[in-house]
Design an enzyme around this catalytic site. Sequence first.
Site, short mmCIF file in Angstrom:
data_model
loop_
_atom_site.label_atom_id
_atom_site.label_comp_id
_atom_site.label_asym_id
_atom_site.label_seq_id
_atom_site.Cartn_x
_atom_site.Cartn_y
_atom_site.Cartn_z
N ASN A 7 33.82 -12.23 -16.82
CA ASN A 7 34.17 -11.00 -16.11
C ASN A 7 32.85 -10.27 -15.87
OD1 ASN A 7 35.02 -8.53 -15.23
ND2 ASN A 7 36.46 -8.16 -16.92
N LYS A 14 31.23 -9.73 -19.41
CA LYS A 14 32.04 -10.05 -20.59
C LYS A 14 32.42 -11.51 -20.47
CE LYS A 14 34.54 -5.73 -20.81
NZ LYS A 14 35.81 -5.15 -20.50
N ARG A 94 37.07 -13.44 -13.23
CA ARG A 94 37.91 -12.34 -12.79
C ARG A 94 37.33 -11.76 -11.52
NH1 ARG A 94 38.08 -6.15 -14.71
NH2 ARG A 94 39.99 -5.63 -13.62
N HIS A 183 44.57 -4.68 -11.54
CA HIS A 183 45.06 -4.99 -12.90
C HIS A 183 46.21 -6.01 -12.87
CE1 HIS A 183 43.81 -0.68 -14.31
NE2 HIS A 183 42.84 -1.53 -14.58
N HIS A 211 49.71 -0.17 -17.53
CA HIS A 211 48.38 -0.55 -18.04
C HIS A 211 47.55 0.72 -18.07
CE1 HIS A 211 44.75 -3.30 -18.24
NE2 HIS A 211 44.21 -2.13 -17.93
N GLY A 213 44.26 2.24 -19.60
CA GLY A 213 42.99 2.21 -20.31
C GLY A 213 42.13 3.28 -19.68
N ASP A 285 37.56 10.22 -22.88
CA ASP A 285 38.11 9.33 -23.91
C ASP A 285 39.29 10.04 -24.58
OD1 ASP A 285 38.58 7.97 -26.46
OD2 ASP A 285 36.77 6.84 -25.93
N MET A 286 40.43 9.38 -24.57
CA MET A 286 41.65 10.02 -25.08
C MET A 286 41.52 10.43 -26.55
SD MET A 286 44.29 11.19 -23.87
CE MET A 286 45.13 10.69 -22.41
N ARG A 287 40.71 9.69 -27.31
CA ARG A 287 40.54 10.06 -28.72
C ARG A 287 39.87 11.42 -28.85
NH1 ARG A 287 38.22 4.11 -29.60
NH2 ARG A 287 37.56 4.67 -27.51
N GLY A 333 43.87 0.00 -23.52
CA GLY A 333 43.28 0.88 -24.56
C GLY A 333 44.16 2.03 -25.01
P1 ADP Z 1 38.95 -0.34 -19.52
O1 ADP Z 1 39.15 -1.83 -19.73
O2 ADP Z 1 39.69 0.22 -18.35
O3 ADP Z 1 37.53 0.11 -19.62
P2 ADP Z 1 40.35 -0.06 -22.07
O4 ADP Z 1 41.66 -0.70 -21.79
O5 ADP Z 1 39.40 -0.75 -22.98
O6 ADP Z 1 39.66 0.39 -20.73
O7 ADP Z 1 40.66 1.40 -22.65
C1 ADP Z 1 39.63 2.27 -23.00
C2 ADP Z 1 40.22 3.64 -23.29
O8 ADP Z 1 41.27 3.52 -24.25
C3 ADP Z 1 39.23 4.62 -23.89
O9 ADP Z 1 38.55 5.31 -22.90
C4 ADP Z 1 40.14 5.54 -24.69
O10 ADP Z 1 40.55 6.62 -23.86
C5 ADP Z 1 41.34 4.71 -25.00
N1 ADP Z 1 41.47 4.37 -26.42
C6 ADP Z 1 40.87 3.35 -27.08
N2 ADP Z 1 41.23 3.37 -28.39
C7 ADP Z 1 42.08 4.41 -28.54
C8 ADP Z 1 42.80 4.97 -29.65
N3 ADP Z 1 42.73 4.44 -30.86
N4 ADP Z 1 43.56 6.06 -29.40
C9 ADP Z 1 43.65 6.59 -28.19
N5 ADP Z 1 43.00 6.12 -27.12
C10 ADP Z 1 42.23 5.05 -27.28
#
Ligand code: ADP
Length: 400
Positions: A7, A14, A94, A183, A211, A213, A285-287, A333
């Site tokens: 990818n 990746k 990909r 996706h 999906h 992320g 970032d959701m965290r 994610g």
């Molecule tokens: P992409 O492939 O689109 O870059 P991912 O599917 O890897 O994204 O998702 C990344 C996102 O997932 C991060 O930006 C974050 O917002 C979220 N994320 C990852 N781990 C957690 C978690 N434990 N709790 C909440 N959100 C999370």
Amino acid sequence: MKVLVINSGSSSIKYQLIDMSDESVMVSGLVERIGEEVGSLTSKTFPGTDREVKTEIERPIPTHGVGLEMSIDLICKGENAVCAMDEIDVVGHRVVAGGEKFNVPVVITDDMWPDLTETERLAPLHNPANLGGAKDAIKLFPGVPQVLVFDTAFHQTIPPHAFMYALPYEYYEEDHIRRYGAHGTSHKYVANECARLMGKPVEEMNIITIHMGNGASMSAVKNGLCADTSMGLTPLEGLVMGTRSGDVDPAVHNYLAVNRGLDIAAIDNILHKESGLKGLCGMNDMRDIHAAVEKGDERAKLALDVQTYRTRKYIGSYMAVLGRVDAVVFTAGIGENDDIVRAKTIEGLEPFGMKIDPEVNGTRSKEARLISTADSAVAIWVIPTNEELAIAREAMALVK
Ligand code: ADP
């Protein structure tokens, strides 16, 4: 049979080497900061097992070609090599956008390049890098089949009434403007997994796949085929994403141009990189957003509300598309890890037969799991996506 899955992104690669006899990952790696002063390569052999060995290299990596060569050297030479180069049977790539022409995976042949190059304008941020990775791999693995798996392919069953925009028709005919989605490999994989887990043929199931992320999209899967999806001509449309706006009034462009004197490129950049969760609250970032909500940050709360409300609205529209919904699947994610987002998204949908069990939803796990209550008419699942395995399966199926 061993499949190398690549990818290739704008400044990263990746990769995974998958042994298809048991679908185990032999090597997984990430090359980052290509073209910058110092790049990095992190590679793990047999990740997640007691044989795992991690290698990290930091040095300038001027091009993707150099990054790929370094990765192959680690896989096939030196003390942690796992196989010889000629044991790699297929390379799967990909590719984000395939347009209408590439609606199934293909083994690359020389005569395809003009059409492949055409697809670059559909995903200018992704496709040149994806296809560049394929060109590098062809040089490194002469004679080995190179398979392209397109993110848009799964969405090619979307009917015209769902993929057409209400624009002058010649823009479709001459400029190929329509909904393509993205996706797709992930949506297809989790829809099939959901059917498998529920013990039903996917052809008999209607599933809403989410999906979520950093990029986020949803699909309405009818009898196993994609009937609609939230991303559009490009991956900007639809849900609220980390830094992408998702749906906005298209008149926003002109409004910003007139009121702020911004040009098209600047507006496009804002919608892709300065909007979404980041635009609303400064964090993507959701965290971080949850941590800020805990401290009483009103903007962070607003961002969470806007994001989950938009997703819920799409669930409603896909219920209308599908008529009967058997399952909703969360993946990627946020979808796999964030019980708060999942609960807030489904909140209010109980009258439509969607009920989450708070206890199961709140239990962390890396496994696929059912998070709906026993009396929920619609099964609600968390299913980890695995785009690499999906690409490897498609690549192997094609070459066999
Ligand atoms: P992409 O492939 O689109 O870059 P991912 O599917 O890897 O994204 O998702 C990344 C996102 O997932 C991060 O930006 C974050 O917002 C979220 N994320 C990852 N781990 C957690 C978690 N434990 N709790 C909440 N959100 C999370």
